[in-house]
Design a protein around this motif. Structure first.
Motif, PDB file in Angstrom:
ATOM      1  N   GLY A 253       0.839  -1.212   0.000  1.00 15.41           N
ATOM      2  CA  GLY A 253       0.000   0.000   0.000  1.00 15.41           C
ATOM      3  C   GLY A 253       0.866   1.251   0.000  1.00 15.41           C
ATOM      4  O   GLY A 253       0.589   2.214  -0.743  1.00 15.41           O
ATOM      5  N   ASN A 254       1.928   1.265   0.811  1.00 19.40           N
ATOM      6  CA  ASN A 254       2.826   2.422   0.880  1.00 19.40           C
ATOM      7  C   ASN A 254       3.545   2.645  -0.449  1.00 19.40           C
ATOM      8  O   ASN A 254       3.718   3.775  -0.903  1.00 19.40           O
ATOM      9  CB  ASN A 254       3.851   2.245   2.002  1.00 19.40           C
ATOM     10  CG  ASN A 254       3.199   2.411   3.367  1.00 19.40           C
ATOM     11  OD1 ASN A 254       2.127   3.016   3.487  1.00 19.40           O
ATOM     12  ND2 ASN A 254       3.827   1.853   4.394  1.00 19.40           N
ATOM     13  N   TYR A 255       3.965   1.552  -1.070  1.00 19.93           N
ATOM     14  CA  TYR A 255       4.655   1.643  -2.367  1.00 19.93           C
ATOM     15  C   TYR A 255       3.718   2.244  -3.422  1.00 19.93           C
ATOM     16  O   TYR A 255       4.090   3.182  -4.145  1.00 19.93           O
ATOM     17  CB  TYR A 255       5.136   0.249  -2.779  1.00 19.93           C
ATOM     18  CG  TYR A 255       5.605   0.146  -4.211  1.00 19.93           C
ATOM     19  CD1 TYR A 255       6.801   0.751  -4.620  1.00 19.93           C
ATOM     20  CD2 TYR A 255       4.852  -0.540  -5.159  1.00 19.93           C
ATOM     21  CE1 TYR A 255       7.224   0.660  -5.937  1.00 19.93           C
ATOM     22  CE2 TYR A 255       5.274  -0.636  -6.472  1.00 19.93           C
ATOM     23  CZ  TYR A 255       6.457  -0.030  -6.866  1.00 19.93           C
ATOM     24  OH  TYR A 255       6.873  -0.122  -8.168  1.00 19.93           O
ATOM     25  N   VAL A 256       2.487   1.738  -3.461  1.00 19.74           N
ATOM     26  CA  VAL A 256       1.508   2.236  -4.442  1.00 19.74           C
ATOM     27  C   VAL A 256       1.296   3.740  -4.236  1.00 19.74           C
ATOM     28  O   VAL A 256       1.331   4.536  -5.179  1.00 19.74           O
ATOM     29  CB  VAL A 256       0.168   1.456  -4.318  1.00 19.74           C
ATOM     30  CG1 VAL A 256      -0.931   2.104  -5.147  1.00 19.74           C
ATOM     31  CG2 VAL A 256       0.361  -0.002  -4.726  1.00 19.74           C
ATOM     32  N   LYS A 257       1.137   4.129  -2.941  1.00 16.88           N
ATOM     33  CA  LYS A 257       0.924   5.547  -2.611  1.00 16.88           C
ATOM     34  C   LYS A 257       2.098   6.394  -3.082  1.00 16.88           C
ATOM     35  O   LYS A 257       1.933   7.445  -3.696  1.00 16.88           O
ATOM     36  CB  LYS A 257       0.755   5.685  -1.082  1.00 16.88           C
ATOM     37  CG  LYS A 257      -0.433   6.554  -0.708  1.00 16.88           C
ATOM     38  CD  LYS A 257      -0.561   6.827   0.788  1.00 16.88           C
ATOM     39  CE  LYS A 257      -0.534   5.588   1.654  1.00 16.88           C
ATOM     40  NZ  LYS A 257      -0.060   5.799   2.995  1.00 16.88           N
ATOM     41  N   LYS A 260       2.145   6.768  -6.881  1.00 18.65           N
ATOM     42  CA  LYS A 260       1.055   7.656  -7.329  1.00 18.65           C
ATOM     43  C   LYS A 260       1.343   9.111  -6.970  1.00 18.65           C
ATOM     44  O   LYS A 260       1.033  10.016  -7.724  1.00 18.65           O
ATOM     45  CB  LYS A 260      -0.290   7.253  -6.693  1.00 18.65           C
ATOM     46  CG  LYS A 260      -0.688   5.821  -6.918  1.00 18.65           C
ATOM     47  CD  LYS A 260      -1.459   5.633  -8.195  1.00 18.65           C
ATOM     48  CE  LYS A 260      -1.825   4.181  -8.371  1.00 18.65           C
ATOM     49  NZ  LYS A 260      -2.012   3.810  -9.764  1.00 18.65           N
ATOM     50  N   ASN A 261       1.936   9.330  -5.758  1.00 15.07           N
ATOM     51  CA  ASN A 261       2.217  10.700  -5.301  1.00 15.07           C
ATOM     52  C   ASN A 261       3.541  11.225  -5.821  1.00 15.07           C
ATOM     53  O   ASN A 261       4.013  12.262  -5.369  1.00 15.07           O
ATOM     54  CB  ASN A 261       2.277  10.754  -3.753  1.00 15.07           C
ATOM     55  CG  ASN A 261       0.941  10.433  -3.143  1.00 15.07           C
ATOM     56  OD1 ASN A 261      -0.072  10.532  -3.807  1.00 15.07           O
ATOM     57  ND2 ASN A 261       0.950  10.021  -1.871  1.00 15.07           N
ATOM     58  N   LYS A 262       4.175  10.485  -6.687  1.00 10.46           N
ATOM     59  CA  LYS A 262       5.485  10.862  -7.272  1.00 10.46           C
ATOM     60  C   LYS A 262       6.538  11.010  -6.177  1.00 10.46           C
ATOM     61  O   LYS A 262       7.435  11.833  -6.247  1.00 10.46           O
ATOM     62  CB  LYS A 262       5.357  12.135  -8.100  1.00 10.46           C
ATOM     63  CG  LYS A 262       4.343  11.988  -9.216  1.00 10.46           C
ATOM     64  CD  LYS A 262       4.259  13.233 -10.063  1.00 10.46           C
ATOM     65  CE  LYS A 262       3.180  13.022 -11.118  1.00 10.46           C
ATOM     66  NZ  LYS A 262       2.478  14.195 -11.508  1.00 10.46           N
ATOM     67  N   ASN A 263       6.394  10.219  -5.136  1.00 12.68           N
ATOM     68  CA  ASN A 263       7.329  10.233  -4.016  1.00 12.68           C
ATOM     69  C   ASN A 263       8.355   9.116  -4.131  1.00 12.68           C
ATOM     70  O   ASN A 263       9.199   8.928  -3.267  1.00 12.68           O
ATOM     71  CB  ASN A 263       6.518  10.098  -2.715  1.00 12.68           C
ATOM     72  CG  ASN A 263       7.341  10.429  -1.501  1.00 12.68           C
ATOM     73  OD1 ASN A 263       8.260  11.248  -1.579  1.00 12.68           O
ATOM     74  ND2 ASN A 263       7.047   9.791  -0.390  1.00 12.68           N
ATOM     75  N   PHE A 264       8.267   8.313  -5.185  1.00  4.54           N
ATOM     76  CA  PHE A 264       9.240   7.253  -5.477  1.00  4.54           C
ATOM     77  C   PHE A 264       9.409   7.159  -6.973  1.00  4.54           C
ATOM     78  O   PHE A 264       8.393   7.102  -7.687  1.00  4.54           O
ATOM     79  CB  PHE A 264       8.784   5.895  -4.930  1.00  4.54           C
ATOM     80  CG  PHE A 264       9.742   4.796  -5.316  1.00  4.54           C
ATOM     81  CD1 PHE A 264      10.931   4.612  -4.617  1.00  4.54           C
ATOM     82  CD2 PHE A 264       9.493   3.994  -6.435  1.00  4.54           C
ATOM     83  CE1 PHE A 264      11.824   3.625  -5.010  1.00  4.54           C
ATOM     84  CE2 PHE A 264      10.394   3.015  -6.822  1.00  4.54           C
ATOM     85  CZ  PHE A 264      11.564   2.827  -6.103  1.00  4.54           C
ATOM     86  N   PRO A 265      10.621   7.110  -7.514  1.00  2.00           N
ATOM     87  CA  PRO A 265      11.900   7.216  -6.813  1.00  2.00           C
ATOM     88  C   PRO A 265      12.303   8.670  -6.558  1.00  2.00           C
ATOM     89  O   PRO A 265      11.894   9.560  -7.288  1.00  2.00           O
ATOM     90  CB  PRO A 265      12.875   6.558  -7.788  1.00  2.00           C
ATOM     91  CG  PRO A 265      12.286   6.778  -9.147  1.00  2.00           C
ATOM     92  CD  PRO A 265      10.803   6.839  -8.965  1.00  2.00           C
ATOM     93  N   LEU A 266      13.113   8.866  -5.494  1.00  2.00           N
ATOM     94  CA  LEU A 266      13.673  10.180  -5.202  1.00  2.00           C
ATOM     95  C   LEU A 266      14.950  10.347  -6.027  1.00  2.00           C
ATOM     96  O   LEU A 266      15.428   9.406  -6.671  1.00  2.00           O
ATOM     97  CB  LEU A 266      13.985  10.302  -3.704  1.00  2.00           C
ATOM     98  CG  LEU A 266      12.786  10.158  -2.745  1.00  2.00           C
ATOM     99  CD1 LEU A 266      13.261  10.160  -1.310  1.00  2.00           C
ATOM    100  CD2 LEU A 266      11.760  11.252  -2.994  1.00  2.00           C
ATOM    101  N   LYS A 267      15.496  11.542  -5.961  1.00  2.00           N
ATOM    102  CA  LYS A 267      16.715  11.829  -6.723  1.00  2.00           C
ATOM    103  C   LYS A 267      17.840  10.855  -6.355  1.00  2.00           C
ATOM    104  O   LYS A 267      18.531  10.318  -7.224  1.00  2.00           O
ATOM    105  CB  LYS A 267      17.170  13.250  -6.411  1.00  2.00           C
ATOM    106  CG  LYS A 267      17.803  13.931  -7.592  1.00  2.00           C
ATOM    107  CD  LYS A 267      17.906  15.393  -7.345  1.00  2.00           C
ATOM    108  CE  LYS A 267      18.715  16.014  -8.479  1.00  2.00           C
ATOM    109  NZ  LYS A 267      18.917  17.402  -8.241  1.00  2.00           N
ATOM    110  N   GLU A 268      17.971  10.616  -5.024  1.00  2.00           N
ATOM    111  CA  GLU A 268      19.069   9.739  -4.581  1.00  2.00           C
ATOM    112  C   GLU A 268      18.810   8.275  -4.903  1.00  2.00           C
ATOM    113  O   GLU A 268      19.685   7.418  -4.734  1.00  2.00           O
ATOM    114  CB  GLU A 268      19.374   9.920  -3.084  1.00  2.00           C
ATOM    115  CG  GLU A 268      18.227   9.672  -2.132  1.00  2.00           C
ATOM    116  CD  GLU A 268      17.416  10.926  -1.831  1.00  2.00           C
ATOM    117  OE1 GLU A 268      17.336  11.802  -2.716  1.00  2.00           O
ATOM    118  OE2 GLU A 268      16.852  11.025  -0.732  1.00  2.00           O
ATOM    119  N   GLU A 269      17.635   7.960  -5.370  1.00  2.00           N
ATOM    120  CA  GLU A 269      17.334   6.595  -5.807  1.00  2.00           C
ATOM    121  C   GLU A 269      17.386   6.473  -7.326  1.00  2.00           C
ATOM    122  O   GLU A 269      16.950   5.491  -7.907  1.00  2.00           O
ATOM    123  CB  GLU A 269      15.932   6.183  -5.290  1.00  2.00           C
ATOM    124  CG  GLU A 269      15.905   6.000  -3.772  1.00  2.00           C
ATOM    125  CD  GLU A 269      14.507   6.006  -3.164  1.00  2.00           C
ATOM    126  OE1 GLU A 269      14.295   5.302  -2.164  1.00  2.00           O
ATOM    127  OE2 GLU A 269      13.635   6.754  -3.667  1.00  2.00           O
TER     128      GLU A 269
END
Ligand code: KIV
Length: 271
Positions: A253-257, A260-269
């Motif tokens: 659920g957290n991954y999907v969120k 969707k919220n463009k919170n993954f991947p971050l710059k450092e990822e």
């Protein structure tokens, strides 16, 4: 010089010695490389590549549909993951019941194509001839009495077996017959604890219980059940050591969120 790592492997003889010394045997099912590696490293004595793969891996209602080829695939994957434990593979429904030639051919395929160390099959006196043939080919065999899921349509339910004297007496006799036929151990599934204790005391070979109380020489659980992967399956005998269903649901659920919220991947990822 051998390239093999020097690890002390569990053998069928180790299990006999453990019974004699009163040391309990810990067995779990596994069906794939990653989990086999994990639980072997965590110190399990025995992995059973159970035909419960039919339920927990393939989603079938019973263990009947799984094929010998599918069991061989699971066992090959498990064997690549282990270093230390004994690996036993279930002979699936329909691959040993017809006659002892059929049983021997199925056991040989498992041993030759997987590198596993032993096979398991369900039933009492009616499979003794097959056990003798398999053992005489040098293949260790574990028996399985009590609730034998391959016979679910004969039983009609997954309830506790051998509560009545006649069935309990037959089970006691069958246990001795299987020992005599050459089994190195027996699974006792879902029978009264007092009966399992009596059977265990009557045998030189170890008993491994599932829903058969504390008097057996060891215990086995289906790995998916003890890790709490399936929320619905909670029989009395099952201790859930984790609630992975909740933890995995939350993680996914957290991954999907995050996606969707463009919170993954971050710059450092990112590269
Ligand atoms: O298939 C299986 O997982 C088993 C255990 C329940 C003993 O036979």
């Amino acid at each position: 010089m051998s390239q093999h790592k020097q690890v002390k492997r569990v053998t069928t003889n180790t299990l006999l010695k453990m019974k004699a010394a009163g040391e309990k045997i810990a067995m779990l099912t596994a069906y794939d490389y990653s989990f086999a590696r994990l639980i072997d490293e965590a110190g399990i004595d025995v992995i059973l590549v159970g035909d419960s793969a039919s339920n927990v891996m393939a989603g079938h209602e019973t263990t009947l549909p799984i094929t010998l080829d599918q069991m061989i695939y699971h066992a090959q994957s498990v064997i690549r993951g282990i270093n230390h434990c004994l690996v036993i593979v279930d002979l699936p429904f329909g691959t040993y019941q017809s006659n002892s030639d059929n049983a021997l051919a199925s056991a040989i395929r498992i041993m030759k194509e997987t590198g596993a160390h032993a096979v398991k099959l369900e039933g009492g006196a009616e499979v003794a001839e097959s056990i003798k043939r398999i053992v005489s080919a040098g293949i260790p065999v574990m028996g399985h009495l009590g609730l034998t899921p391959q016979s679910i349509y004969k039983f009609g339910t997954y309830n506790v077996r051998a509560k009545e004297i006649a069935e309990a007496d037959k089970l006691k006799e069958d246990a001795l017959i299987l020992q005599e036929a050459g089994c190195f151990g027996l699974v006792l599934e879902k029978i009264p604890a007092i009966l399992a204790e009596a059977v265990t005391a009557s045998l030189q070979i170890p008993t491994i219980g599932i829903g058969a109380g504390a008097g057996c020489d060891g215990q086995v659980l289906v790995m998916h059940d003890m890790l709490g992967i399936n929320r619905e399956f909670k029989p009395r005998f099952l201790r859930q050591y984790l609630q992975l269903h909740e933890q995995i649901s939350e993680a996914v659920g957290n991954y999907v969120k995050d996606v969707k919220n463009k919170n993954f991947p971050l710059k450092e990822e990112s590269y």
